[in-house]
Design a protein around this motif. Structure first.
Motif, PDB file in Angstrom:
ATOM      1  N   GLY A   1      -0.715  -2.897   1.436  1.00 59.79           N
ATOM      2  CA  GLY A   1      -1.086  -4.047   2.251  1.00 59.79           C
ATOM      3  C   GLY A   1      -0.964  -3.699   3.714  1.00 59.79           C
ATOM      4  N   THR A   2      -0.981  -4.717   4.563  1.00 57.77           N
ATOM      5  CA  THR A   2      -0.818  -4.465   5.991  1.00 57.77           C
ATOM      6  C   THR A   2       0.615  -3.995   6.225  1.00 57.77           C
ATOM      7  N   PRO A   3       0.855  -3.367   7.386  1.00 57.53           N
ATOM      8  CA  PRO A   3       2.234  -2.940   7.675  1.00 57.53           C
ATOM      9  C   PRO A   3       3.209  -4.114   7.601  1.00 57.53           C
ATOM     10  N   GLN A   4       2.770  -5.281   8.072  1.00 56.43           N
ATOM     11  CA  GLN A   4       3.655  -6.447   8.006  1.00 56.43           C
ATOM     12  C   GLN A   4       4.046  -6.740   6.559  1.00 56.43           C
ATOM     13  N   GLU A   5       3.043  -6.737   5.694  1.00 53.45           N
ATOM     14  CA  GLU A   5       3.308  -7.071   4.291  1.00 53.45           C
ATOM     15  C   GLU A   5       4.240  -6.060   3.638  1.00 53.45           C
ATOM     16  N   VAL A   6       3.890  -4.767   3.776  1.00 56.06           N
ATOM     17  CA  VAL A   6       4.610  -3.755   3.012  1.00 56.06           C
ATOM     18  C   VAL A   6       5.955  -3.394   3.665  1.00 56.06           C
ATOM     19  N   LEU A   7       5.934  -3.257   4.995  1.00 53.60           N
ATOM     20  CA  LEU A   7       7.150  -2.754   5.649  1.00 53.60           C
ATOM     21  C   LEU A   7       8.138  -3.875   5.987  1.00 53.60           C
ATOM     22  N   LEU A   8       7.603  -5.056   6.298  1.00 49.81           N
ATOM     23  CA  LEU A   8       8.508  -6.125   6.715  1.00 49.81           C
ATOM     24  C   LEU A   8       8.811  -7.115   5.600  1.00 49.81           C
ATOM     25  N   ASN A   9       7.822  -7.340   4.720  1.00 49.16           N
ATOM     26  CA  ASN A   9       8.079  -8.252   3.600  1.00 49.16           C
ATOM     27  C   ASN A   9       7.733  -7.632   2.258  1.00 49.16           C
ATOM     28  N   PRO A  10       8.364  -6.529   1.933  1.00 53.43           N
ATOM     29  CA  PRO A  10       8.024  -5.872   0.664  1.00 53.43           C
ATOM     30  C   PRO A  10       8.399  -6.770  -0.518  1.00 53.43           C
ATOM     31  N   LYS A  11       7.571  -6.696  -1.569  1.00 52.87           N
ATOM     32  CA  LYS A  11       7.822  -7.561  -2.727  1.00 52.87           C
ATOM     33  C   LYS A  11       8.398  -6.781  -3.901  1.00 52.87           C
ATOM     34  N   GLN A  12       8.001  -5.516  -4.021  1.00 50.47           N
ATOM     35  CA  GLN A  12       8.449  -4.750  -5.180  1.00 50.47           C
ATOM     36  C   GLN A  12       9.856  -4.202  -4.952  1.00 50.47           C
ATOM     37  N   PRO A  13      10.702  -4.258  -5.976  1.00 54.35           N
ATOM     38  CA  PRO A  13      12.068  -3.736  -5.840  1.00 54.35           C
ATOM     39  C   PRO A  13      12.096  -2.275  -5.385  1.00 54.35           C
ATOM     40  N   ARG A  14      11.172  -1.465  -5.894  1.00 49.37           N
ATOM     41  CA  ARG A  14      11.178  -0.041  -5.521  1.00 49.37           C
ATOM     42  C   ARG A  14      10.864   0.135  -4.037  1.00 49.37           C
ATOM     43  N   THR A  15       9.953  -0.689  -3.524  1.00 49.04           N
ATOM     44  CA  THR A  15       9.630  -0.611  -2.098  1.00 49.04           C
ATOM     45  C   THR A  15      10.841  -1.013  -1.267  1.00 49.04           C
TER      46      THR A  15
ATOM     47  N   ARG B   1       4.034   1.247  11.239  1.00 52.16           N
ATOM     48  CA  ARG B   1       4.051  -0.162  11.605  1.00 52.16           C
ATOM     49  C   ARG B   1       3.072  -0.437  12.753  1.00 52.16           C
ATOM     50  N   GLU B   2       3.031   0.477  13.707  1.00 52.27           N
ATOM     51  CA  GLU B   2       2.221   0.222  14.905  1.00 52.27           C
ATOM     52  C   GLU B   2       0.757   0.580  14.734  1.00 52.27           C
ATOM     53  N   VAL B   3       0.484   1.658  14.018  1.00 56.92           N
ATOM     54  CA  VAL B   3      -0.870   2.212  14.033  1.00 56.92           C
ATOM     55  C   VAL B   3      -1.642   1.934  12.745  1.00 56.92           C
ATOM     56  N   ALA B   4      -0.937   1.850  11.628  1.00 50.44           N
ATOM     57  CA  ALA B   4      -1.651   1.752  10.352  1.00 50.44           C
ATOM     58  C   ALA B   4      -2.386   0.424  10.232  1.00 50.44           C
ATOM     59  N   SER B   5      -3.578   0.476   9.647  1.00 52.12           N
ATOM     60  CA  SER B   5      -4.220  -0.777   9.265  1.00 52.12           C
ATOM     61  C   SER B   5      -3.785  -1.143   7.848  1.00 52.12           C
ATOM     62  N   ARG B   6      -3.329  -0.150   7.131  1.00 49.12           N
ATOM     63  CA  ARG B   6      -2.859  -0.414   5.769  1.00 49.12           C
ATOM     64  C   ARG B   6      -1.760   0.575   5.424  1.00 49.12           C
ATOM     65  N   VAL B   7      -0.783   0.115   4.689  1.00 46.02           N
ATOM     66  CA  VAL B   7       0.293   0.984   4.233  1.00 46.02           C
ATOM     67  C   VAL B   7       0.279   0.986   2.710  1.00 46.02           C
ATOM     68  N   ILE B   8       0.360   2.193   2.154  1.00 48.08           N
ATOM     69  CA  ILE B   8       0.428   2.307   0.696  1.00 48.08           C
ATOM     70  C   ILE B   8       1.780   2.912   0.343  1.00 48.08           C
ATOM     71  N   PHE B   9       2.533   2.211  -0.485  1.00 50.96           N
ATOM     72  CA  PHE B   9       3.804   2.768  -0.941  1.00 50.96           C
ATOM     73  C   PHE B   9       3.611   3.346  -2.332  1.00 50.96           C
ATOM     74  N   MET B  10       3.929   4.632  -2.445  1.00 45.20           N
ATOM     75  CA  MET B  10       3.765   5.331  -3.728  1.00 45.20           C
ATOM     76  C   MET B  10       5.109   5.735  -4.280  1.00 45.20           C
ATOM     77  N   ASP B  11       5.195   5.698  -5.607  1.00 44.10           N
ATOM     78  CA  ASP B  11       6.382   6.265  -6.241  1.00 44.10           C
ATOM     79  C   ASP B  11       5.987   6.777  -7.618  1.00 44.10           C
ATOM     80  N   GLU B  12       6.451   7.934  -7.965  1.00 41.82           N
ATOM     81  CA  GLU B  12       6.204   8.551  -9.269  1.00 41.82           C
ATOM     82  C   GLU B  12       4.746   8.538  -9.675  1.00 41.82           C
ATOM     83  N   GLY B  13       3.883   8.847  -8.704  1.00 43.17           N
ATOM     84  CA  GLY B  13       2.475   9.064  -9.030  1.00 43.17           C
ATOM     85  C   GLY B  13       1.628   7.815  -9.167  1.00 43.17           C
TER      86      GLY B  13
END
Lengths: 218, 250
Positions: free
Chosen positions: B228-242, B210-222
């Motif tokens: 997106g940005t940490p805000q997008e992925v970590l705070l407002n995730p859109k995908q159910p798996r995330t 959250r603090e250092v990344a310019s981008r976060v990538i969430f991976m699952d099953e390859g």
């Protein structure tokens, strides 16, 4: 004759023969280490062909008794090629080839005992495989191999006795010569057995002390 | 911020990356572009292929299909000299992988000296500078077995930096550490990020992401599920798996 008299009379001769035994053991083990390192490295290589070559060598040598190998090298090769080998040379060749196969297995096991992460870390720094092996993996592997190498040294030392069959004047041959003269079969073989026992026990003690000394970070 | 990033040189360009171990397909087609100075955090459940992806970037894993271009070198091209490419990519491992037969400064000096990038004296000087930046100058002559986990990992980072790489890969650098040692390692990484190092970090440290990344990538099953940005992925995730994953770890 008493034990003391036998020792007084034949001691120097037997000690010289023990010296030859050790010389033969030591030289053979040096060459065996080179052979073992070479085939051990082939064996851990990813290339299947190299792996196969190493295994053929190891299987062939392990599948032939040392005495047959010694006869082959000492009597067989000169017959076929006309090159006469001294008993020492033939002895060293036979013992080196023989111990080399076992050393190859010791090297393989030693290298494989080192965590894969060591090679990966070295390679990730840009080091070529050979440098990573030489500077990182082998130094650690050899440390783990020390007990097995000591063991092989002792086996090879005992195997030198087999070379009495090609007339090399090592300890057993020397004993046979003495017994042919004085017929003190029981006492002479006892003396010789004790000589082996003393040398082998001493060597393994020294080696074990050495083993303790090379532990890292101490 | 995002627009600024777009002008920077692409350091890592991955297209259609697939990786199988035998019949098991671990990476099922990944496309990732990483630009100079980016800090990309890869998150996801274990077994999702994060580490495998990272290891494809310096060819510790052979790519099954697709393309991995690092610094302009196509790693799938058999003719490239992989050692040259790796000199420019530092890697830090979960289990440190310091060389126990060498002391700390020798660990750091090994690659620059062996690869004739520096003389022994230069390498030692550079090594001591690096040890200073990770706060371990006094440990130069100590063997790795006598260091704590956090110290080991900081030495490992210094070692990776000794070749002056442009890119640093971190494979769960704090996962094997006792909790009280995580901070010291993250701090070193954070400083590195501030200096503009291009970093790809596989991590479970959401705070760091959250603090250092310019981008976060969430991976699952390859596959990449969300990025997106940490805000997008970590705070407002859109995908159910995330969402599901974040609920479990946060």
């Amino acid at each position: 004759m008493s034990f003391l008299e036998l020792i007084r009379e034949n001691g120097v001769y037997l000690v010289v023969a023990m010296g030859k035994t050790l010389e033969l053991t030591f030289l053979s083990l040096v060459f065996a280490s080179v052979i073992g390192l070479f085939f051990g490295l082939l064996n851990v290589s990813k290339a299947k062909i190299l792996h196969t070559i190493a295994n053929i060598y190891i299987d062939c040598i392990r599948g032939v008794p040392l005495i047959v190998l010694a006869f082959f090298v000492y009597f067989g090769i000169p017959m076929a090629t006309g090159v006469r080998l001294s008993a020492l040379t033939a002895g060293i060749i036979s013992l080196s080839l023989n111990a080399g196969a076992y050393m190859a297995e010791i090297f393989r096991a030693g290298i494989q005992s080192i965590d894969k992460g060591q090679m990966e870390a070295a390679r990730s720094l840009g080091l070529p495989y050979s440098t990573a092996m030489r500077r990182v993996v082998l130094p650690q592997a050899i440390k783990t191999m020390i007990p097995s190498i000591i063991n092989q040294f002792i086996i090879t030392l005992k195997d030198t006795s087999i070379l009495s069959v090609i007339g090399f004047p090592e300890l057993v041959k020397a004993g046979q010569i003495v017994i042919a003269r004085n017929f003190e079969t029981f006492k002479m073989w006892a003396i010789i057995a004790v000589m082996y026992l003393i040398v082998i026990t001493t060597l393994s003690k020294i080696a074990r002390a050495l083993e303790r000394r090379v532990s890292y970070g101490k | 911020m995002e627009n600024n990033m777009d002008n920077r040189a692409v350091k890592i360009d991955v297209t259609g990356l697939r990786k199988s171990f035998g019949h098991l397909e671990v990476l099922k087609g990944m496309d990732v572009q990483i630009r100079e100075g980016e800090v990309v955090c890869l998150i996801g459940p274990s077994g999702s292929g994060k580490s495998t992806f990272l290891r494809c970037l310096n060819h510790l894993e052979k790519v099954t299909a697709g393309k991995v271009v690092v610094d302009g070198y196509d790693l799938t091209d058999r003719k490239i000299n992989i050692n040259k490419v790796r000199e420019n990519i530092g890697m830090v491992f979960q289990h440190f992988n310091l060389f126990p037969n060498l002391n700390v400064i020798e660990n750091i000096m090994l690659a620059p000296v062996e690869l004739k990038k520096m003389t022994k004296d230069e390498a030692r000087k550079r090594g001591m500078e690096l040890l200073k930046t990770v706060g371990l100058e006094e440990k130069a002559e100590v063997y790795p077995n006598n260091l704590s986990g956090g110290q080991k990992q900081r030495v490992a980072i210094a070692r990776a930096l000794a070749m002056n790489p442009d890119i640093m890969l971190f494979d769960e650098p704090t996962s094997a550490l006792d909790p009280e040692m995580v901070g010291e390692v993250l701090e070193v990484m954070q400083n590195l990020a501030k200096e503009g190092m291009t970093m790809v970090v596989v991590t479970h440290e959401m705070g760091f992401a959250r603090e250092v990344a310019s981008r976060v990538i969430f991976m699952d099953e390859g596959v990449i599920v969300e990025e997106g940005t940490p805000q997008e992925v970590l705070l407002n995730p859109k995908q159910p798996r995330t969402i599901d994953f974040l609920n479990k770890v946060l």
